[in-house]
Structure formats: C-alpha cells, structure tokens
Motif scaffolding. Structure first.
Motif, PDB file in Angstrom:
ATOM      1  N   TYR A  80       0.794  -1.229   0.000  1.00 20.80           N
ATOM      2  CA  TYR A  80       0.000   0.000   0.000  1.00 20.80           C
ATOM      3  C   TYR A  80       0.826   1.278   0.000  1.00 20.80           C
ATOM      4  O   TYR A  80       0.295   2.357  -0.243  1.00 20.80           O
ATOM      5  N   LEU A  81       2.109   1.167   0.286  1.00 17.29           N
ATOM      6  CA  LEU A  81       2.944   2.363   0.364  1.00 17.29           C
ATOM      7  C   LEU A  81       3.204   2.915  -1.031  1.00 17.29           C
ATOM      8  O   LEU A  81       3.528   2.181  -1.948  1.00 17.29           O
ATOM      9  N   THR A  82       3.044   4.207  -1.189  1.00 19.35           N
ATOM     10  CA  THR A  82       3.188   4.858  -2.485  1.00 19.35           C
ATOM     11  C   THR A  82       3.747   6.256  -2.303  1.00 19.35           C
ATOM     12  O   THR A  82       3.544   6.883  -1.261  1.00 19.35           O
ATOM     13  N   ARG A  83       4.403   6.744  -3.337  1.00 22.64           N
ATOM     14  CA  ARG A  83       4.907   8.115  -3.280  1.00 22.64           C
ATOM     15  C   ARG A  83       3.775   9.118  -3.514  1.00 22.64           C
ATOM     16  O   ARG A  83       3.935  10.304  -3.309  1.00 22.64           O
ATOM     17  N   ARG A  84       2.624   8.645  -3.938  1.00 24.28           N
ATOM     18  CA  ARG A  84       1.478   9.522  -4.186  1.00 24.28           C
ATOM     19  C   ARG A  84       0.580   9.622  -2.955  1.00 24.28           C
ATOM     20  O   ARG A  84      -0.637   9.667  -3.068  1.00 24.28           O
ATOM     21  N   ALA A  85       1.179   9.615  -1.797  1.00 28.19           N
ATOM     22  CA  ALA A  85       0.432   9.739  -0.546  1.00 28.19           C
ATOM     23  C   ALA A  85       1.264  10.563   0.418  1.00 28.19           C
ATOM     24  O   ALA A  85       2.450  10.793   0.193  1.00 28.19           O
TER      25      ALA A  85
END
Length: 195
Positions: free
Chosen positions: A156-161
C-alpha cells in the motif's frame, strides 16, 4: 518525437515507442499521463487509453497513511480527527492489518484545513444528503502496528500519498519495541527500537 506524440495523442501510450523509457517524460508533459501508466504492461495501457477516450473527470482526492508502532495511538488520532466522543474513543481496539477510511474528510485550500465530510457524518446517522459539487476529499489508511503486518504494508505504500507517523511519546527512541508487539526472534524485526 513531439510531432509523433501530437499525431498519435493517447494512442502513443500503446505504440511500440513507449518501450523507450527516455520518451516517457515528453509523453507525460504533453498529454498529462501519470508516469505509472507508461510503465504498465500493454494490456493495461490499452485499457487506460480505452477509458480515457470515453472522457475524463478531474478528481481532487488525497491519500494519507497513518503509520507507527502498535499502541502508539494511530486509531485514536484518527477517531479524534473524526470528532468521535470520548466514549467512542475509549472503545478503540488495536487495528488488525489495515483499515481504509474512504473520503471521510473534505479539504479546504483557502483555510488550509480539513473537516469531517458531511456525507460521512450523515451516513453515521443513517441519513443521506445529495450534493452536486464534488469536494476535495481525503482517504486515510490506518495500519496495524504489529510487526506481523509490516510485510503486507509494503503493498500500500506509495509516493502519491502523505504519511503521518504516530509515536508514543512516553517511549524513548532507543528503547526496544515491546516483545508483545514484535515477538519474532531471528527476524529482521527483532531488536527494533521505537526510533
């Protein structure tokens, strides 16, 4: 290259030239296509083009991740932000795995603030109110802090968060994490500190 992009428009995404990663920035800048789309496989890019040609809609939505060790107060913080009563907060139990709270806040640029979304509160009260204006919204992911869940969190980890790291201020950063929270001797998690 710009001429080819202008000629093919969205179809450039499914064209063989997209395999050359050096043109991705040009495509992205000229067509406004997210970088991730250009890295997808052929079938996924074809599906993207098909849907994009049907029309687009601007969505103003942010995703936040609440992370930290077990017992740090991640869910309690979320409940406080939602305006829950002390009675509701006292009933908070440790999150298992992951809880997704979709579009529960509206974002207000002019005041740099967020408020619990009216429709969320109405749904809690079993009422529905229609609105014609699509607000800017925020979804929060509340991660369970036990180390058994850490491996699946990576999905679930993303740079868009954006990320909110919750720390139990009563713990010293160099203090080892409680064995009840992380009892996996011999794993990468053994000997972890709160820092």
């Amino acid at each position: 290259m710009n001429d080819l992009i202008d000629k093919l428009q969205l179809d450039i995404i499914t064209h063989c030239t997209v395999s050359d990663w050096r043109i991705h920035d040009r495509i992205r800048q000229r067509l406004g296509v997210p970088r991730e789309v250009l890295k997808w496989d052929q079938e996924a890019r074809e599906r993207y083009v098909e849907y994009a040609k049907r029309g687009t809609q601007t969505v103003h939505h942010a995703r936040g991740m609440i992370v930290g060790c077990a017992g740090a107060g991640k869910t309690t913080l979320l409940k406080r932000l939602q305006g829950c009563s002390d009675e509701e907060i006292e009933k908070v139990k440790s999150t298992e795995g992951l809880e997704v709270h979709e579009e529960i806040f509206e974002l207000y640029e002019e005041t740099k603030s967020l408020k619990v979304r009216t429709s969320y509160m109405d749904n809690r009260n079993n009422e529905k109110k229609a609105t014609d204006i699509e607000p800017k919204t925020l979804t929060l992911f509340d991660f369970g802090g036990q180390c058994a869940y850490y491996a699946c969190h990576q999905i679930y980890l993303t740079r868009r968060a954006f990320y909110v790291v919750v720390v139990d201020a009563s713990k010293r950063l160099n203090q080892k994490v409680d064995k009840e929270v992380c009892d996996q001797d011999g794993s990468v998690f053994s000997g972890w500190t709160y820092g």
